[in-house]
Design a protein around this motif. Structure first.
Motif, mmCIF file in Angstrom:
data_model
loop_
_atom_site.group_PDB
_atom_site.id
_atom_site.type_symbol
_atom_site.label_atom_id
_atom_site.label_comp_id
_atom_site.label_asym_id
_atom_site.label_seq_id
_atom_site.Cartn_x
_atom_site.Cartn_y
_atom_site.Cartn_z
ATOM 1 N N VAL A 440 48.259 34.659 48.765
ATOM 2 C CA VAL A 440 48.595 36.023 48.349
ATOM 3 C C VAL A 440 48.544 36.139 46.830
ATOM 4 O O VAL A 440 48.046 37.131 46.278
ATOM 5 C CB VAL A 440 49.976 36.414 48.904
ATOM 6 C CG1 VAL A 440 50.418 37.766 48.331
ATOM 7 C CG2 VAL A 440 49.961 36.484 50.425
ATOM 8 N N THR A 441 49.032 35.122 46.142
ATOM 9 C CA THR A 441 48.987 35.133 44.682
ATOM 10 C C THR A 441 47.545 35.144 44.190
ATOM 11 O O THR A 441 47.201 35.848 43.219
ATOM 12 C CB THR A 441 49.718 33.904 44.117
ATOM 13 O OG1 THR A 441 51.070 33.908 44.584
ATOM 14 C CG2 THR A 441 49.706 33.908 42.605
ATOM 15 N N LEU A 442 46.671 34.377 44.861
ATOM 16 C CA LEU A 442 45.267 34.366 44.483
ATOM 17 C C LEU A 442 44.642 35.752 44.637
ATOM 18 O O LEU A 442 43.886 36.210 43.773
ATOM 19 C CB LEU A 442 44.519 33.342 45.343
ATOM 20 C CG LEU A 442 43.003 33.262 45.120
ATOM 21 C CD1 LEU A 442 42.693 32.816 43.688
ATOM 22 C CD2 LEU A 442 42.351 32.315 46.126
ATOM 23 N N VAL A 451 45.508 44.583 49.447
ATOM 24 C CA VAL A 451 45.506 43.590 50.517
ATOM 25 C C VAL A 451 46.652 42.603 50.327
ATOM 26 O O VAL A 451 47.341 42.213 51.291
ATOM 27 C CB VAL A 451 44.154 42.856 50.561
ATOM 28 C CG1 VAL A 451 44.192 41.699 51.557
ATOM 29 C CG2 VAL A 451 43.039 43.828 50.918
ATOM 30 N N ALA A 452 46.896 42.197 49.082
ATOM 31 C CA ALA A 452 47.995 41.265 48.806
ATOM 32 C C ALA A 452 49.332 41.869 49.210
ATOM 33 O O ALA A 452 50.196 41.193 49.788
ATOM 34 C CB ALA A 452 48.009 40.876 47.333
ATOM 35 N N ALA A 488 38.289 40.514 51.532
ATOM 36 C CA ALA A 488 38.959 40.148 50.283
ATOM 37 C C ALA A 488 39.059 38.638 50.133
ATOM 38 O O ALA A 488 38.870 38.083 49.043
ATOM 39 C CB ALA A 488 40.346 40.785 50.239
ATOM 40 N N LEU A 489 39.368 37.944 51.230
ATOM 41 C CA LEU A 489 39.484 36.494 51.170
ATOM 42 C C LEU A 489 38.133 35.851 50.870
ATOM 43 O O LEU A 489 38.047 34.856 50.130
ATOM 44 C CB LEU A 489 40.044 35.957 52.488
ATOM 45 C CG LEU A 489 41.541 36.253 52.753
ATOM 46 C CD1 LEU A 489 41.948 35.743 54.134
ATOM 47 C CD2 LEU A 489 42.423 35.610 51.683
ATOM 48 N N LYS A 490 37.074 36.384 51.464
ATOM 49 C CA LYS A 490 35.746 35.827 51.192
ATOM 50 C C LYS A 490 35.364 36.005 49.735
ATOM 51 O O LYS A 490 34.842 35.090 49.090
ATOM 52 C CB LYS A 490 34.711 36.490 52.101
ATOM 53 C CG LYS A 490 33.307 35.911 51.930
ATOM 54 C CD LYS A 490 32.336 36.538 52.916
ATOM 55 C CE LYS A 490 30.934 35.919 52.745
ATOM 56 N NZ LYS A 490 29.948 36.482 53.703
ATOM 57 N N THR A 491 35.687 37.176 49.200
ATOM 58 C CA THR A 491 35.378 37.430 47.790
ATOM 59 C C THR A 491 36.197 36.520 46.884
ATOM 60 O O THR A 491 35.696 35.988 45.881
ATOM 61 C CB THR A 491 35.662 38.907 47.449
ATOM 62 O OG1 THR A 491 34.891 39.746 48.315
ATOM 63 C CG2 THR A 491 35.327 39.202 46.009
ATOM 64 N N ALA A 492 37.487 36.306 47.234
ATOM 65 C CA ALA A 492 38.366 35.527 46.365
ATOM 66 C C ALA A 492 38.097 34.035 46.448
ATOM 67 O O ALA A 492 38.227 33.316 45.444
ATOM 68 C CB ALA A 492 39.833 35.819 46.727
#
Length: 553
Positions: A440-442, A451-452, A488-492
């Motif tokens: 979540v911090t990432l 999203v976080a 979002a996770l894929k991008t991050a």
């Protein structure tokens, strides 16, 4: 009637003892001022009136206001004498120093002058009473220079009575003067106030009252201790009449005892606590000796002292110590022992400690006033003050808590110490954080704030094994939301993630974990003996901030 005149009784010389056939006149009536020079404590008003009379700039209506017994109605009668005095030879005019020997002066002093009409508004409240004044005001004075109407406690007139008086009050005949007296000026209509010249009579200081009472004692041939007169002056609360009534009682008591007016007799008569006993009691409170303090209080109670007066005396002492600490001038009316004790305490006690004692005694004073068991309430108030006297200053305690110097025991068990909201994100170059909080911090760091927030507030994690995230179906998310999370996770992280829901309870959300951690820390601090003692000493206190507190809605 609040400041009524001596109607129908000729004044007697102050030092003349009444004959066997003369009724006794109480001191409050016998020593009523007959000249402006005898009116104590109202120098500003006397100066203003004197200048107005000398310059012939007299108002047509005067309003005297002030607490009971400061001389409102006496001043009204003095003004009547000043305006109608003709001097010993019968040729004088208005003067601030009426002679007191001419027929108008004597008749006004005796309350029998036909042109000086006194009305008690408490018993003449209606419009018909005022109509009589209006009708009579049209006729000239019979024998005096001015026809004067003195209305005592004018605030008790009815609304219709005030309205009926307004026109005459604004434009009275040249030969009429109105003198009003009231203890509650806020109840007088503004339309009346605007038509009067107002004089606010001040409370008479305790020093002036004590000096006046000493003069009265000399005139009466009575011995009186200076401390006794000081006690009477303070009990009078600025009222000369109240003080003279108390002095009259004290003289009668002294006559029965065969001695003068003593401080001990006055204390007993008024139910006051002995100053030495008060000092001893305060010393026991500050020393934390509960048993001795309660015994001292009970001793005074057994002597007939009101528990509320004990706490009032304690308040006065704490106030005096505080004044001594700030460097105010010493009160010459105080005994030397009292001044020395206050100076010694002022050197030892801090301002926060004095303020704390003041608040504790003030709270106790109010509790005793309302309590069904006054002495028991007073004892509990003393015990509260004794307990608080050993505590550190609340300001220092708050600083210690805020700075983290006050360490609280940490709760035991994994459930009591949930994962923090913002755990360090152990992020590899192209990997993923080691735990969900780091993930979540990432997302926050990469700019995916929405999203976080959704994951932090609503996601209950069943399993986290990057790049797989299984969430509890007890907090269902829409397909669109799950797709946004995956994108979002894929991008991050640069990896494709598997996001799914499972019918399992899952762990508490990050927000719930943070609130639980915060509450656990708060409760741990509240459970420390020092903080418990502080809350016991200050009922109603709250813990506003502590180490680890977060602003979470």
């Amino acid at each position: 009637m609040a400041d009524s005149f001596d109607l129908g009784e000729p004044p007697q010389p102050a030092a003349q003892a009444p004959s066997a056939s003369s009724p006794y006149r109480v001191l409050a009536r016998k020593y009523r001022p007959q000249t402006f020079s005898e009116l104590i404590g109202q120098d500003a008003m006397v100066t203003t009136l004197g200048n107005a009379i000398r310059r012939d700039r007299l108002a047509h209506a005067f309003l005297m206001t002030g607490v009971r017994g400061v001389g409102k109605t006496s001043t009204a009668r003095l003004i009547a004498k000043a305006l109608n005095c003709i001097g010993p030879d019968g040729t004088g005019g208005p003067t601030i120093d009426p002679c007191g020997v001419c027929e108008p002066c004597r008749a006004i002093a005796e309350g029998r002058h036909i042109d000086v009409i006194e009305m008690d508004a408490a018993s003449h409240t209606g419009v018909d009473d005022v109509r009589e004044i209006i009708d009579a005001a049209r006729y000239a004075a019979v024998s005096a220079r001015y026809k004067i109407y003195i209305v005592d406690e004018v605030h008790m007139l009815s609304k219709n009575a005030f309205n009926a008086l307004l026109k005459t009050l604004e434009e009275p005949p040249a030969h009429v003067k109105f003198l009003f007296a009231t203890t509650e000026v806020n109840k007088v209509p503004i339309t009346v106030l605007s038509r009067c010249q107002r004089f606010d009579l001040r409370r008479i200081s305790a020093e002036q009252l004590a000096a006046h009472f000493a003069f009265v004692c000399r005139e009466e041939g009575v011995e009186a201790e200076a401390e006794a007169l000081t006690l009477i002056a303070r009990a009078a609360e600025g009222s000369a009449r109240d003080g003279l009534s108390i002095l009259d009682q004290g003289i009668a008591h002294a006559g029965l005892e065969g001695g003068g007016v003593t401080a001990a007799a006055v204390r007993q008569m008024l139910g006051l606590s002995d100053r030495g006993a008060v000092r001893d009691l305060l010393g026991l409170v500050l020393a934390g000796d509960a048993a001795a303090a309660l015994a001292s209080l009970r001793r005074q109670y057994d002597y007939g002292v009101d528990p509320q007066s004990v706490l009032r005396a304690m308040l006065e002492t704490v106030h005096g110590i505080t004044l001594a600490k700030v460097g105010t001038a010493e009160d010459p009316a105080q005994p030397v022992e009292e001044r020395n004790a206050r100076a010694e305490w002022a050197a030892k006690l801090s301002f926060p400690a004095l303020h704390r004692l003041w608040q504790l005694f003030l709270k106790g004073h109010d509790e005793v006033a309302k309590a069904a068991l006054p002495i028991e309430a007073a004892e509990m108030a003393l015990l509260r003050a004794i307990h608080a006297s050993t505590l550190p200053d609340p300001g220092e305690l708050a600083k210690a808590i805020a700075s983290g110097e006050l360490t609280a025991p940490q709760p035991q068990g994994a459930a009591a110490a949930p994962a923090p909201l913002a755990a360090p994100a152990a992020v590899e170059r192209q990997g993923a954080p080691a735990d969900f909080a780091g993930l979540v911090t990432l997302l926050e760091d990469k700019g995916h704030h929405a999203v976080a927030a959704q994951l932090s507030n609503g996601a209950r994690v069943v399993r986290y094994e990057a790049p797989e995230l299984i969430l509890s179906g007890s907090r269902p998310m829409s397909a669109d939301t799950l797709r946004d999370v995956a994108d979002a996770l894929k991008t991050a992280t640069g990896k494709a993630w598997k996001i799914a829901l499972e019918d399992a309870p899952g762990a508490p959300t990050l927000r719930e974990q943070a609130k639980a951690e915060e509450e656990a820390t708060r409760q741990a601090i509240l459970d420390t003996p020092l903080v418990k003692a502080a809350f016991a000493a200050f009922p109603g206190a709250e813990l506003e901030s502590w180490p680890g507190k977060r602003s979470i809605a």
